[in-house]
Design an enzyme around this catalytic site. Structure first.
Site, PDB file in Angstrom:
ATOM      1  N   LYS A 108       1.023  -1.034  -0.058  1.00  0.00           N
ATOM      2  CA  LYS A 108       0.161  -0.022   0.059  1.00  0.00           C
ATOM      3  C   LYS A 108       0.954   1.298   0.014  1.00  0.00           C
ATOM      4  O   LYS A 108       1.997   1.299   0.609  1.00  0.00           O
ATOM      5  CB  LYS A 108      -0.752  -0.185   1.155  1.00  0.00           C
ATOM      6  CG  LYS A 108      -1.900   0.901   1.310  1.00  0.00           C
ATOM      7  CD  LYS A 108      -2.754   0.827   2.691  1.00  0.00           C
ATOM      8  CE  LYS A 108      -4.027   1.798   2.485  1.00  0.00           C
ATOM      9  NZ  LYS A 108      -4.943   1.689   3.829  1.00  0.00           N
ATOM     10  N   SER A 167      -9.657   1.624   3.044  1.00  0.00           N
ATOM     11  CA  SER A 167      -8.766   2.330   2.041  1.00  0.00           C
ATOM     12  C   SER A 167      -7.944   1.573   1.211  1.00  0.00           C
ATOM     13  O   SER A 167      -7.151   2.102   0.378  1.00  0.00           O
ATOM     14  CB  SER A 167      -7.986   3.483   2.721  1.00  0.00           C
ATOM     15  OG  SER A 167      -7.510   2.884   3.721  1.00  0.00           O
ATOM     16  N   SER A 193      -9.825  -0.566   6.847  1.00  0.00           N
ATOM     17  CA  SER A 193      -9.202  -0.688   5.562  1.00  0.00           C
ATOM     18  C   SER A 193      -8.549  -1.619   4.880  1.00  0.00           C
ATOM     19  O   SER A 193      -8.327  -1.544   3.659  1.00  0.00           O
ATOM     20  CB  SER A 193      -8.571   0.807   5.639  1.00  0.00           C
ATOM     21  OG  SER A 193      -9.365   1.918   5.849  1.00  0.00           O
TER      22      SER A 193
END
Lengths: 486, 477, 102
Positions: free
Chosen positions: A78, A153, A177
């Site tokens: 990420k 997210s 997330s």
């Protein structure tokens, strides 16, 4: 029953020389090239760095040395995880082009385990969102239906695994997330106990809630990745200095004798097909020998409100450092304060600004006690509520998200509606507890549904055991078909 | 006037408060930095154990209660603040409720002494180097993250003299506790003063102003007096004092407005989520206290006590004691006295002569020093000779004073030589001698002085004045 | 406990200022509405009677995490300054600073 571990098999093949890490990598790079134009899981594919890493693994193998537990396994990261010399943007304009001069601890651990890092994945800007639509670089699309969101997210990481771009990925989970995009994309995603994985090098959103965790196609692979990245780190004061839970060795133990509590509050407000899958998963546990009952933890109902006071509060402070002085975007002005303002106003998207302002307000003189401190008291109640539940149950079970993946743009008009997607995931962040989302079939619309297994602090072994049973009983999920692939 | 002082003290640690960067003054800009003290995304603080121990040492030295404590974030934007928040301590500081006793016997309360991190340093373009009118500024983060203890006194001081005494004594205590090097000119100890005025001690406190930019104890005194006058003038003119922060302008000798504190800045303090509480147990507190030597007040008392048998120390001697302790030379005095040297001599030589080269005196071999003073005390060397030998010892750091004395030609004058010299002088000045023998007390004293002086001149400093007088008196009968 | 007042446009303008964010009039209106909605929803928390409940700032109760006072490697200055928006004299350059730190 043995939980499937394709990444372990892959690493073994590379370690034994049966497959070359470079060959494995090229396979995945080709998949990315063919499919990511459509999915946009990646902000950046680090092909050259990955090739260098893969070659190094192959050389280590050839020399007869041990390249590590994840030898040659491609991993997507990420884009809020600091990677030295590689841009780390948090999908924000304010960090566009910034490369950290250091690696996050988890990145160092991956390198040491021989993993091959293929790229940085798209996310909601500064991890604020539940759909990856607040990214400054365009949304990621759900590989199962590219008109829909992948969740957020960590949408990019979830999509990367779902689309087969990488067998493993790392994300971060502050209010769901990792778990929620895992559910929406039909992959496994776990948020570990707060403090079991070092946050050093994770760009902070809400410090008391953030945790890094694994994405994988299977529970067994998620366990392996957790093993590699977890453990005490002296560079993180909130890192627990005690043995990390043994997970791999207990994974196949089964659930006989365990009590599984189906959390009724999470079923309220969930779509009927989601509820149905939850009950099926619960039945699977019963069939495997667990005692299953319904349980209520009324305190979780306040989780959402408490979260949207605590998280923005901490975030407003964590994001103050983006001021155009030392790194990142600078928009020039006559004086420094004006420069800070112009930089931040142009560099941050609307959702980030909203949360910064909300957080600033909540921490302001006069409002602290009514809002922020009150939310911290609610947190105490939630922890107590869970504690009572865990006196009766070993784990709790529920849906990960109340719905399947919604269409792009469906919830962007109303922040509150978007926030409600996190209602099943937020309470575990507040309590610091671990939880995992396991794919369990699809909804009426053919889109993936994820089932969440929750446990008390440091119960990763137990929740993974239950997750393995749920996984074994799960209906097969058809792999996504992307237009770019035959 | 009513005065409270806030003193920021940089701790003498090897590394910064939250990271392992060196804590060093005067280095090349931005060379002692890392992700933590630069506030890079993803960085996290970890507390320096030594900094905690020095904070506890300060707390012990100031008789504070050492408590479990937490850290808070103080949020504000400023370029020298790398994270745009400072990690400090707010409502749960490590040290509370202490006091500092001053040499004049007064006691000033210490409300708290808490830990926090320092900022980077800004330098401003333009000839004045001042922030106003500068086109741009440059920031160096070497100092960012250096550990500080902020010591907040109660508003117990009532004069600029008392405030100066407090600052001086506090500095000595900070040095003695090992926490700081007390170099105000290098910024390792920074003093801000809060000053207000009122008609009488029965009145409530007036509105106070904070004064910053005090670079020496002398400036502190001048600034306080100026500010008190300024406030009194305002009040007597029927105006009111506005609460504000003011800057001391050393060149112009006045305080000027920096900013109004009417609207106090909203720092939005909240508990630092990246750190966990500090809970020092009794054992740790005791271990820290055990490493500390005696504090200045106790050391002064010990030296003063050396004069108890002599009817107490005089004011001049009390001053000498303060000097000796302030310079850290007490061990020279106590060692000499322990070896049988008189307190007066030991103190005087140390405060007056040894103190002329403090660094050398601190390095001086104590045994050599004691041997020298013993020679002087026994009359083997005159005062003049002893001072000369001491000068040599300070330069070399040690050595045998007897050897040095011999090398300088300072022979111990034998009794025979002395008697011969006295006889010579008597023979040369028969009238004075007769007046000395026959005259009244006043004449005797005068002639004794004259004759002694003559002997001393002849002996070229190698005769001991007291021994000459004794011989004269012996001959007189 | 007294209920906090509903969020106003002025409140939002004030916190935007504190947070060094500049909003257009439209943004100010939009955000005021959205934030007020979120806070209304959060009012259920504000109105709870939790007197006597200790706030939990850290889910895991750990204390005394310390590190030894030992030097660790610093960053290479060139690497750091290469990422800086403006540099002069090996320092970070910023436009004029109006006023002292608050």
């Amino acid at each position: 029953m043995t939980a499937p571990r394709p990444s372990t098999a892959l690493a073994n093949a590379v370690r034994s020389g049966a497959r070359s890490a470079l060959e494995v990598l090229e396979e995945h790079l080709s998949a990315i090239e063919a499919g990511d134009g459509e999915v946009h899981a990646f902000n950046l594919v680090t092909a050259d760095e990955a090739r260098a890493q893969a070659s190094a693994v192959d050389r280590t193998v050839a020399a007869g040395d041990d390249p590590g537990l994840l030898a040659g396994v491609p991993v997507a990261l990420k884009d809020n995880l600091c990677t030295r010399g590689v841009p780390t943007t948090c999908s924000s304009r304010i960090l566009e082009g910034w490369s950290p001069p250091y690696d996050a601890t988890v990145v160092t651990r991956l390198r040491n385990a021989g993993a091959v890092m293929v790229g940085k994945t798209n996310m909601d800007e500064f991890a604020m969102g539940s759909s990856t639509e607040t990214s400054a670089f365009g949304p990621t699309r759900n590989p199962h239906d590219t008109s829909r969101v992948p969740g957020g997210s960590s949408g990019g990481s979830a999509a990367a695994v779902a689309a087969g771009f990488a067998p493993l990925a790392l994300g971060s989970d502050t209010g769901g997330s990792i778990r929620q995009p895992a559910a929406l994309c039909g992959v496994v995603g776990m948020k570990p106990t707060y403090g079991t994985v070092s946050r050093f090098g994770l760009v902070a959103f809400a410090s008391s809630l953030d945790q890094i965790g694994p994405f994988a196609a299977t529970v067994g692979d998620a366990a392996l990745l957790f093993d590699v990245i977890g453990g005490h780190d002296p560079a993180d004061s909130t890192s627990l200095n005690r043995p990390t839970p043994r997970v791999l060795s207990v994974l196949d133990d089964g659930v006989a004798g365990l009590t599984v509590g189906v959390l009724t509050e999470f079923l309220v407000g969930a779509d009927p097909d989601v509820v149905a899958r939850t009950r099926q998963a619960a039945d699977a546990c019963a069939n495997a020998g667990a005692r299953v009952e319904e349980i209520s933890v009324p305190e979780v109902a306040y989780g959402l409100s408490a979260y949207y006071l605590i998280a923005p509060g901490e975030a407003s402070s964590n994001l103050a450092r983006y001021d155009g002085v030392r790194y990142g975007l600078r928009v020039d002005a006559e004086d420094t304060a004006a420069m800070n303002t112009a930089t931040r106003s142009q560099g941050f998207g609307a959702e980030v600004k909203r949360r910064i302002m909300l957080g600033t307000y909540v921490l302001s003189a006069g409002y602290m006690d009514a809002y922020y401190n009150q939310a911290l008291r609610v947190r105490t109640k939630i922890i107590e509520g869970f504690a009572v539940a865990y006196q009766r149950c070993d784990v709790l079970l529920g849906p990960t998200a109340p719905t399947t993946a919604f269409p792009l743009g469906a919830k962007t008009g109303d922040p509150l509606t978007m926030y409600l997607s996190d209602v099943c995931t937020i309470p575990t962040n507040l309590a610091g507890h671990p939880a995992i989302s396991v794919p369990f079939g699809t909804g009426d619309d053919g889109l993936p549904i994820g089932i969440q297994v929750l446990g008390p602090a440091l119960s990763e072994g137990t929740i993974l055991k239950v997750a393995a049973v749920v996984e074994a009983a799960a209906p097969d999920l058809a792999p996504p078909v992307l237009a770019g692939r035959s | 006037m009513v005065i409270g002082l806030e003193v920021h003290c940089e701790l003498k640690t090897a590394t910064k408060l939250f990271c392992g960067c060196p804590n060093m003054f005067g280095e090349e800009p931005n060379t002692n930095v890392c992700p933590v003290c630069l506030g890079l995304p993803g960085s996290l603080p970890v507390i320096n154990q030594k900094a905690v121990e020095l904070a506890m040492a300060i707390g012990t030295a100031l008789s504070c209660e050492i408590r479990p404590s937490t850290f808070h974030r103080k949020n504000y934007f400023y370029p020298d603040q790398a994270k745009d928040y400072q990690i400090s301590q707010y409502d749960e500081p490590i040290n509370v409720n202490g006091h500092l006793d001053l040499p004049d016997g007064s006691r000033v309360g210490i409300e708290r002494a808490h830990m926090e991190e320092d900022t980077g340093k800004t330098s401003h373009s333009g000839s004045s180097g001042r922030i106003h009118g500068a086109d741009y500024s440059l920031v160096d983060y070497n100092r960012s993250g250096v550990p500080l203890v902020e010591i907040v006194s109660a508003p117990d001081m009532r004069s600029s003299a008392q405030a100066r005494s407090y600052a001086t004594e506090l500095r000595a205590v900070l040095i003695a506790s090992g926490a700081s090097d007390g170099k105000m000119e290098e910024g390792s100890m920074r003093v801000d003063a809060n000053v207000s005025v009122r008609h009488s001690a029965d009145d409530p406190f007036g509105t106070r102003c904070e004064i910053k930019n005090l670079n020496s104890v002398r400036s502190l005194g001048r600034a306080i007096d100026y500010e008190a006058d300024r406030q009194i003038t305002l009040l007597e003119a029927g105006e009111r004092v506005t609460q504000q922060t003011r800057h001391w302008d050393e060149d112009r000798g006045c305080t000027v407005t920096l900013r109004s504190k009417e609207d106090a800045y909203d720092y939005r303090y909240f508990l630092e989520p990246d750190l966990v509480p500090l809970v020092p147990d009794a054992e740790w507190i005791r271990a820290v206290a055990d490493t500390m030597g005696p504090l200045p007040a106790e050391r002064r008392a010990r030296l003063v006590a050396l004069f108890d048998d002599l009817g107490g120390a005089s004011d001049a001697q009390i001053d000498q004691v303060a000097t000796v302790v302030d310079l850290g030379l007490d061990s020279l005095v106590t060692a000499a006295v322990a070896a049988g040297v008189g307190s007066r001599l030991a103190l005087a030589r140390t405060a007056n002569e040894a103190a002329t080269d403090v660094d050398a005196a601190r390095r001086l071999d104590v045994d050599s020093y004691v041997a020298l003073l013993t020679m002087e005390s026994a009359g083997t060397l005159t005062a003049t000779q002893a001072k000369a030998v001491l000068g040599e010892l300070l330069t070399t750091g040690g050595g045998d004073p007897a050897v040095i004395a011999a090398a300088k030609g300072f022979e111990a004058m034998s009794e025979d030589s002395l008697a011969a010299m006295v006889a010579e002088v008597i023979a040369a000045h028969p009238d004075d001698w007769n007046q000395y023998r026959a005259g009244d007390d006043k004449v005797q004293k005068k002639k004794e002085g004259f004759l002694t002086g003559q002997v001393m001149r002849t002996a070229q400093g190698q005769a001991d004045g007291e021994a000459v007088k004794a011989e004269l008196r012996r001959l007189r009968g | 406990m007294t209920e906090p007042q509903r969020l106003t446009r002025d409140d939002v303008a004030h916190v935007a200022d504190l947070a060094r964010l500049e909003l257009t009039d439209e943004e100010l209106d939009l955000f005021t509405g959205q934030l007020a909605q979120v806070l209304d929803h959060a009012a259920d928390v504000a109105s709870l009677d939790l007197a006597g409940v200790k706030p939990t700032a850290h889910a895991m109760a750990v204390t005394n995490v310390l590190r030894p006072d030992e030097i660790t490697p610093c960053l290479d200055r060139d690497e750091v300054l290469a990422q800086a928006p403006a540099v002069e004299d090996h320092r970070f350059r910023v436009p004029s600073i109006l006023g002292e730190a608050p």
